[in-house]
Design an enzyme around this catalytic site. Structure first.
Site, PDB file in Angstrom:
ATOM      1  N   LYS A   1      -2.431   5.805   7.000  1.00 23.70           N
ATOM      2  CA  LYS A   1      -0.926   6.207   6.065  1.00 23.70           C
ATOM      3  C   LYS A   1      -0.390   7.287   6.960  1.00 23.70           C
ATOM      4  CE  LYS A   1       1.790   7.171   3.039  1.00 23.70           C
ATOM      5  NZ  LYS A   1       2.535   6.846   2.467  1.00 23.70           N
TER       6      LYS A   1
ATOM      7  N   CYS B   1      11.335   4.495   5.968  1.00 22.65           N
ATOM      8  CA  CYS B   1      10.088   5.210   4.806  1.00 22.65           C
ATOM      9  C   CYS B   1      11.562   5.291   3.681  1.00 22.65           C
ATOM     10  CB  CYS B   1       9.889   6.918   4.871  1.00 22.65           C
ATOM     11  SG  CYS B   1       9.391   7.569   3.292  1.00 22.65           S
TER      12      CYS B   1
HETATM   13  O1  RRO Z   1       5.305   7.197   1.365  1.00 22.45           O
HETATM   14  C1  RRO Z   1       5.694   6.690   1.030  1.00 22.45           C
HETATM   15  O2  RRO Z   1       6.406   7.121  -0.512  1.00 22.45           O
HETATM   16  C2  RRO Z   1       5.568   4.944   1.449  1.00 22.45           C
HETATM   17  C3  RRO Z   1       6.514   5.194   2.898  1.00 22.45           C
HETATM   18 BR1  RRO Z   1       6.446   7.098   4.382  1.00 22.45          BR
HETATM   19  C4  RRO Z   1       7.125   4.136   3.597  1.00 22.45           C
HETATM   20  O3  RRO Z   1       6.996   3.640   4.938  1.00 22.45           O
HETATM   21  N1  RRO Z   1       6.468   2.935   2.604  1.00 22.45           N
HETATM   22  C5  RRO Z   1       7.144   3.238   1.332  1.00 22.45           C
HETATM   23  O4  RRO Z   1       6.789   2.465   0.838  1.00 22.45           O
HETATM   24  N2  RRO Z   1       5.937   4.274   0.706  1.00 22.45           N
END
Ligand code: RRO
Length: 308
Positions: A44, A123
């Protein structure tokens, strides 16, 4: 199994998880590591401190697509170091809320042998957009990130781009940094909305219902992003690996990413919905296609060159 390399790391199969899916807790990481069909692991996206992320509901799935606004929920950077599984190629996805934080996390990981880094510059769910959404902010970021003479080897997780000029601009910027060994295309499509019509409200709660779109719906955009960069890299003789991500739900889709120019393929929404058994079924489906064509290695798949 179809072995490959990504950014110099050897993967025993070309299919693995997308950052953010089945990779937040030690139990999930171990489950991926113990699955022989899952060729690698990305964590993650990581911040220095543990984060609870956005409020629930922050993920919605229907009709083959997903919307998420997870909000960078993760256990903090030391957790992913101390719980690194032993067996498989392991990539730290560096999130970070600022450029300083990204660099700080990076310096903690950079000399660890046998691990890779996928720097998440895309993100979709943070207040300020990741630096890769705009070629100028990407260039500024990379200039400060790569200090002179420092030893770096990384990959970049990129957002979807839409126009040929964007690929050329980003491709040219990337080409100036030999430290960039791979790119992963694409992150979810930002700023998407859906409604729960029973209650007349958006399907997810954070950011007024807006989040990143994933799943089947984004397959063709993912293929296009991989192929635009692949064609650019081939034309400019750049040795940069490409990891395809977005919309994979079958071995056919994996094969399409290989045709588009990917060296490996990540699975997000489909893994989230069905669990790690998908790696075996996707590999067996890919195997049928490869065998039918008489190919025994992904290097034999004829990469499509769209520079015509
Ligand atoms: O954690 C998120 O909301 C998230 C991230 Br960091 C990302 O790179 N892509 C996404 O769809 N959600």
């Amino acid at each position: 199994m179809y072995p490959t390399t990504v950014g110099g790391l050897r993967l025993n199969n070309c299919i693995y998880n997308a950052a953010g899916v089945w990779d937040t807790t030690k139990a999930q990481l171990d489950e991926l590591a113990n699955n022989k069909w899952c060729g690698g692991i990305v964590t993650k996206s990581i911040t220095v401190d543990e984060r609870k992320g956005n409020e629930y509901p922050k993920y919605y799935f229907a009709d083959g697509y997903s919307i998420n606004s997870n909000g960078l929920e993760n256990k903090g950077f030391s957790y992913y170091k101390s719980n690194k599984p032993k067996t498989t190629a392991y990539f730290y996805s560096i999130g970070g809320l600022s450029n300083d934080e990204r660099k700080h996390i990076y310096t903690e990981y950079q000399h660890e042998t046998g691990s890779g880094i996928e720097l998440n510059l895309s993100c979709p769910n943070l207040g300020n957009a990741g630096p890769a959404y705009n070629p100028h902010t990407l260039e500024d970021f990379l200039q400060t990130f790569f200090e002179k003479d420092s030893y770096h080897q990384i990959g970049l997780k990129l957002p979807p781009y839409y126009f040929k000029e964007q690929f050329e601009d980003v491709g040219e910027i990337i080409s100036q940094y030999p430290q960039i060994k791979f790119i992963t295309c694409i992150n979810s499509i930002p700023n998407c909305l859906d409604f729960d019509i029973n209650n007349n409200i958006p399907t997810i709660k954070p950011h007024a219902g807006y989040g990143g779109l994933g799943g089947k719906a984004i397959l063709s955009l993912g293929l296009a992003n991989v192929n635009r960069f692949s064609t650019y890299f081939i034309s400019n003789k750049l040795d940069i690996d490409i990891v395809g991500c977005g919309g994979v739900t079958s071995g056919q889709d994996v094969y399409k990413y290989l045709l588009a120019g990917a060296n490996a393929v990540q699975v997000g929404t489909y893994l989230w919905e069905n669990g790690p058994n998908v790696f075996e079924s996707l590999t067996k489906e890919l195997d049928l296609i490869m065998k039918r064509k008489g190919y025994y290695s992904i290097a034999q798949v004829p990469v499509y060159n769209s520079n015509v």
